[in-house]
Design an enzyme around this catalytic site. Structure first.
Site, PDB file in Angstrom:
ATOM      1  N   ASP A  73       0.820  -1.217   0.000  1.00 41.44           N
ATOM      2  CA  ASP A  73       0.000   0.000   0.000  1.00 41.44           C
ATOM      3  C   ASP A  73       0.852   1.266   0.000  1.00 41.44           C
ATOM      4  O   ASP A  73       0.382   2.341   0.336  1.00 41.44           O
ATOM      5  CB  ASP A  73      -0.946  -0.006   1.215  1.00 41.44           C
ATOM      6  N   HIS A 121       7.966  -2.932  -4.171  1.00 36.03           N
ATOM      7  CA  HIS A 121       7.466  -3.526  -2.937  1.00 36.03           C
ATOM      8  C   HIS A 121       8.548  -4.165  -2.049  1.00 36.03           C
ATOM      9  O   HIS A 121       9.475  -4.773  -2.544  1.00 36.03           O
ATOM     10  CB  HIS A 121       6.416  -4.594  -3.276  1.00 36.03           C
ATOM     11  N   CYS A 153       4.817  -0.131   2.683  1.00 40.00           N
ATOM     12  CA  CYS A 153       5.402  -1.434   2.994  1.00 40.00           C
ATOM     13  C   CYS A 153       6.801  -1.338   3.581  1.00 40.00           C
ATOM     14  O   CYS A 153       7.139  -2.098   4.478  1.00 40.00           O
ATOM     15  CB  CYS A 153       5.376  -2.348   1.775  1.00 40.00           C
TER      16      CYS A 153
END
Lengths: 269, 154
Positions: free
Chosen positions: A81, A262, A84
């Site tokens: 989101d 990510h 992370c």
């Protein structure tokens, strides 16, 4: 922060674009919601080979996962989101500290003193306090548990409650911003374009959901007085994953897996 | 403050602080805010020595129960909407901290200060160039506009 400078600007719309806005935002919200519903804020430990499922026919990745598995035992996924790095890093760091009471105590003292140093930098006492109080409450609740196992369970539970988890993320974002501003001469070299360190903090560090880069990681590590090893896994041609220790030359305390866009937490063998 | 949600607690705290130490020329309608913590009216005076000297404005703040993670919805209301290149005649304001650059560490007070400074640095009173088109077609909620911030000189 009292002299906060924001971009405010004449706003232009191309013909016919306005009606699209609501649709675009609606779609973004929907995607966001789907991500939220399908991934916990911080997941359970999973084996490295569980990553294979995402790349069933991608030889480059499968090869790299094999390499990763030779160095790491588990991966713990975090919700993608934009928070992370901050969420994963703080979880991983606190979890590791729990197994060493002295180190935890040192960190607790560092955290206790952090509010006043943010206020000295010009952060408004009154909003900082809100996040600081929750940050300290979480540290206290976790360390008050009678056994290591219960502490870890409490950590996991609190980090999966949005009300606590997001407060931890905000406070770490503020600590990171504080560190960047304290050493702004050094960090200004890492900022592209003509943005100042302060602008960068206001636009890329303090707001929630903004993704993290090297510069965020270096500053967050400095603020917490620790080091991170980021293990890169991408479609590049080499057969092995690439490791970066941040800040350079530090001893890695927390290990993170980075795939473009990510971060997840890694646990060494 | 028992029984309050985190957002109510935070808003209550902000309200007290704004009452006790308001920035110069800014005052909050306390009675109204106490009746409904999720909707405030803030009065703002044009700063002496600027183009808005002698004028007064009203700002409406609307909050959700996700505040401070969600930004407040802030618009000028009433019969005097400041004529400014970033303020539309319907009261919508083009200011990045109200959408993209909002941070939970900001507050009603810091938003007020930013708006005061935005007005004070204005050199020519005029509406945004796309005012007529925007006002006709925009959503009632300015947060539903995908703003494009491209000019930070004013």
């Amino acid at each position: 922060m009292s002299e906060k400078f924001e971009l405010s600007g004449e706003q232009t719309h191309q013909e016919g674009q306005i009606n699209q806005d609501e649709l675009i935002l609606q779609q973004q919200r929907q995607i966001q919601q789907e991500i939220s519903e399908s991934t916990p804020l911080v997941g359970e430990l999973e084996s490295i080979s569980s990553l294979n499922a995402e790349y069933s026919s991608d030889e480059v990745y499968l090869q790299k996962i094999k390499d990763l598995a030779s160095k790491y035992k588990f991966v713990r996924r975090t919700r993608p989101d934009g928070n992370c790095f901050f969420r994963g890093f703080s979880y991983g760091y606190i979890e590791k500290l729990l197994s060493n009471k002295d180190e935890f105590k040192t960190f607790y003292t560092l955290a206790e003193n952090s509010k006043s140093s943010l206020v000295e930098l010009g952060f408004p006492q009154f909003t900082v306090e809100d996040f600081y109080d929750t940050f300290m409450e979480v540290l206290k609740r976790i360390s008050d548990m009678p056994t290591l196992e219960e502490s870890k369970r409490e950590l996991h539970q609190l980090f999966n409650e949005q009300g606590y988890s997001d407060y931890m993320v905000v406070y770490l974002r503020l600590l990171t911003s504080g560190q960047l501003q304290r050493e702004k001469d050094f960090y200004s070299c890492f900022i592209e374009g003509d943005r100042t360190v302060i602008d960068f903090c206001h636009q890329e560090v303090e707001p929630m959901y903004k993704e993290s880069d090297h510069i965020h990681i270096m500053a967050a590590c400095s603020a917490m007085n620790t080091g991170v090893r980021v293990v890169y896994m991408d479609r590049g041609n080499n057969k092995q994953v690439t490791e970066h220790d941040l800040p350079e030359g530090s001893t890695p305390y927390v290990h993170l897996l980075y795939r473009p866009g990510h971060y997840d937490i890694l646990y060494p063998n | 403050m028992a029984g309050m949600s985190p957002s109510e607690r935070r808003l209550q705290k902000e309200l007290m602080s704004l009452m006790k130490e308001p920035p110069p020329g800014v005052s909050v309608d306390v009675d109204l805010a106490e009746q409904n913590l999720l909707q405030w009216i803030v009065h703002m005076e044009g700063v002496a020595g600027t183009l808005y000297e002698g004028e007064s404005f009203q700002l409406q703040f609307k909050f959700t129960n996700k505040y401070p993670f969600d930004s407040p919805e802030v618009t000028f209301i009433g019969n005097n909407i400041p004529v400014h290149p970033h303020v539309y005649s319907n009261g919508h304001i083009c200011l990045s901290i109200l959408t993209d650059d909002w941070s939970p560490a900001l507050s009603v007070q810091s938003v007020c200060l930013s708006i005061v400074s935005m007005l004070s640095s204005c050199k020519e009173k005029k509406r945004p160039s796309d005012n007529a088109f925007y006002v006709k077609t925009c959503s009632k909620n300015p947060k539903k506009t995908k703003w494009w911030y491209h000019d930070d000189s004013v």
